[in-house]
Design a protein around this motif. Structure first.
Motif, short mmCIF file in Angstrom:
data_model
loop_
_atom_site.label_atom_id
_atom_site.label_comp_id
_atom_site.label_asym_id
_atom_site.label_seq_id
_atom_site.Cartn_x
_atom_site.Cartn_y
_atom_site.Cartn_z
N GLU A 1 -7.55 11.15 -6.85
CA GLU A 1 -6.14 10.68 -6.00
C GLU A 1 -5.82 11.43 -4.80
O GLU A 1 -4.62 11.80 -4.70
CB GLU A 1 -5.14 10.15 -6.82
CG GLU A 1 -5.83 9.19 -7.82
CD GLU A 1 -4.71 8.76 -8.94
OE1 GLU A 1 -3.57 9.34 -9.14
OE2 GLU A 1 -4.97 7.63 -9.70
N ARG A 2 -6.68 12.11 -4.00
CA ARG A 2 -6.52 13.15 -3.08
C ARG A 2 -7.22 12.95 -1.79
O ARG A 2 -8.25 12.33 -1.68
CB ARG A 2 -6.71 14.58 -3.72
CG ARG A 2 -6.00 15.32 -4.81
CD ARG A 2 -6.48 16.33 -5.28
NE ARG A 2 -5.64 17.09 -6.16
CZ ARG A 2 -5.99 18.21 -6.95
NH1 ARG A 2 -7.15 18.68 -6.78
NH2 ARG A 2 -4.92 18.55 -7.72
N GLN B 1 -3.78 -0.22 -6.91
CA GLN B 1 -3.79 0.72 -8.01
C GLN B 1 -2.85 1.62 -8.10
O GLN B 1 -1.93 2.27 -7.11
CB GLN B 1 -5.22 1.49 -7.85
CG GLN B 1 -5.44 2.74 -9.06
CD GLN B 1 -6.67 3.46 -8.75
OE1 GLN B 1 -7.66 2.84 -8.13
NE2 GLN B 1 -6.53 4.73 -9.14
N GLU B 2 -2.16 2.03 -9.31
CA GLU B 2 -1.19 2.92 -9.13
C GLU B 2 -1.56 4.51 -9.34
O GLU B 2 -2.50 4.60 -10.44
CB GLU B 2 -0.30 2.66 -10.53
CG GLU B 2 0.92 3.58 -10.73
CD GLU B 2 2.07 2.93 -9.87
OE1 GLU B 2 3.29 3.26 -9.81
OE2 GLU B 2 1.81 1.94 -9.10
N TYR B 3 -0.87 5.20 -8.77
CA TYR B 3 -1.74 6.64 -8.84
C TYR B 3 -0.93 7.37 -9.60
O TYR B 3 0.16 7.54 -9.41
CB TYR B 3 -1.53 7.23 -7.30
CG TYR B 3 -2.55 6.46 -6.17
CD1 TYR B 3 -3.74 6.35 -6.51
CD2 TYR B 3 -1.77 5.89 -5.24
CE1 TYR B 3 -4.57 5.66 -5.62
CE2 TYR B 3 -2.44 5.27 -4.17
CZ TYR B 3 -4.05 5.10 -4.46
OH TYR B 3 -4.75 4.25 -3.60
N PRO C 1 2.79 7.55 -8.38
CA PRO C 1 3.25 6.58 -8.64
C PRO C 1 4.46 5.73 -7.55
O PRO C 1 5.11 6.61 -7.02
CB PRO C 1 4.15 6.67 -10.12
CG PRO C 1 3.57 7.83 -10.46
CD PRO C 1 3.23 8.59 -9.30
N SER C 2 4.56 4.49 -7.70
CA SER C 2 5.27 3.74 -6.69
C SER C 2 5.09 3.89 -5.20
O SER C 2 5.89 3.61 -4.64
CB SER C 2 6.64 4.08 -7.13
OG SER C 2 7.01 3.68 -8.70
#
Length: 215
Positions: free
Chosen positions: A104-105, A10-12, A190-191
């Motif tokens: 996303e933490r 998954q991209e954050y 991301p990435s």
């Protein structure tokens, strides 16, 4: 396995964490993030993965619920004779990990645990639901039992003993307070170039210092 685990990713993209926005005290940021997790209706926002050390030196983890944050200490309650309780009796070093996927933490904490005062455990125990109080009295937490029927029978018997009376806290059940010495905040980016900031307590000065970590 039929599922291709290697291709699950998954991209954050939900946020970032800038060094200029960091407070001097990490507990200030923890409270902010916890409040945001509650407001975002994260499932079980107070759930925390507790890590202890066995007598053989191996790690052991399980999940409990954070019940208080006071005077810079994290408080949770459990059976003192449980597996984690026996570990902490021999080695008070502990880790706490909060994981809020929806935001996303993550927050990872290391420190030292000690029992709270008995009167504090008494006060919290009285606020628990009736059935939870009865369950705490009869559960030999972490130990083998023959069946669910067995534990349910013990529950019914114990509940009958306290009809019309206040259920007393058993002496083997109570709270721990964790004094943190290391707190890491992780924000997905991301990435896989995530933002990570580590606070460490400077013992001689009793102040926190922080620095960015590589993702």
């Amino acid at each position: 396995m039929k599922i291709d685990l290697a291709n699950i990713r998954q991209e954050y993209t939900k946020g970032g964490l800038k060094e200029n926005d960091l407070p001097l005290d990490p507990l200030t940021l923890f409270e902010k993030w916890l409040n945001e997790a509650v407001e975002a209706k994260v499932e079980e926002p107070t759930a925390v993965i507790v890590g202890t050390v066995t007598p053989e030196g191996t790690p052991s983890t399980r999940t409990v619920l954070l019940k208080a944050l006071r005077e810079g200490k994290f408080v949770f309650y459990t059976n003192y004779e449980s597996r984690k309780g026996s570990h902490l009796a021999q080695n008070p070093h502990i880790s706490l990990s909060f994981v809020w996927h929806e935001l996303e933490r993550q927050i990872h904490i290391e420190g030292v645990a000690c029992k709270v005062k008995p009167e504090e455990s008494d006060a919290y125990f009285k606020t628990r639901p009736y059935k939870s109080r009865v369950g705490a009295r009869i559960s030999p937490q972490s130990r083998p039992i023959n069946s669910r029927v067995e534990i349910m029978r013990q529950f019914v018997t114990e509940a009958a003993r306290w009809i019309g009376r206040e259920v007393e806290r058993p002496s083997n059940w109570g709270g721990y307070e964790v004094t943190p010495t290391r707190i890491e905040f992780w924000q997905g980016r991301p990435s896989r170039l995530h933002d990570r900031f580590l606070y460490t307590l400077q013992e001689n000065e009793n102040i926190w210092q922080h620095r960015r970590l590589a993702p």
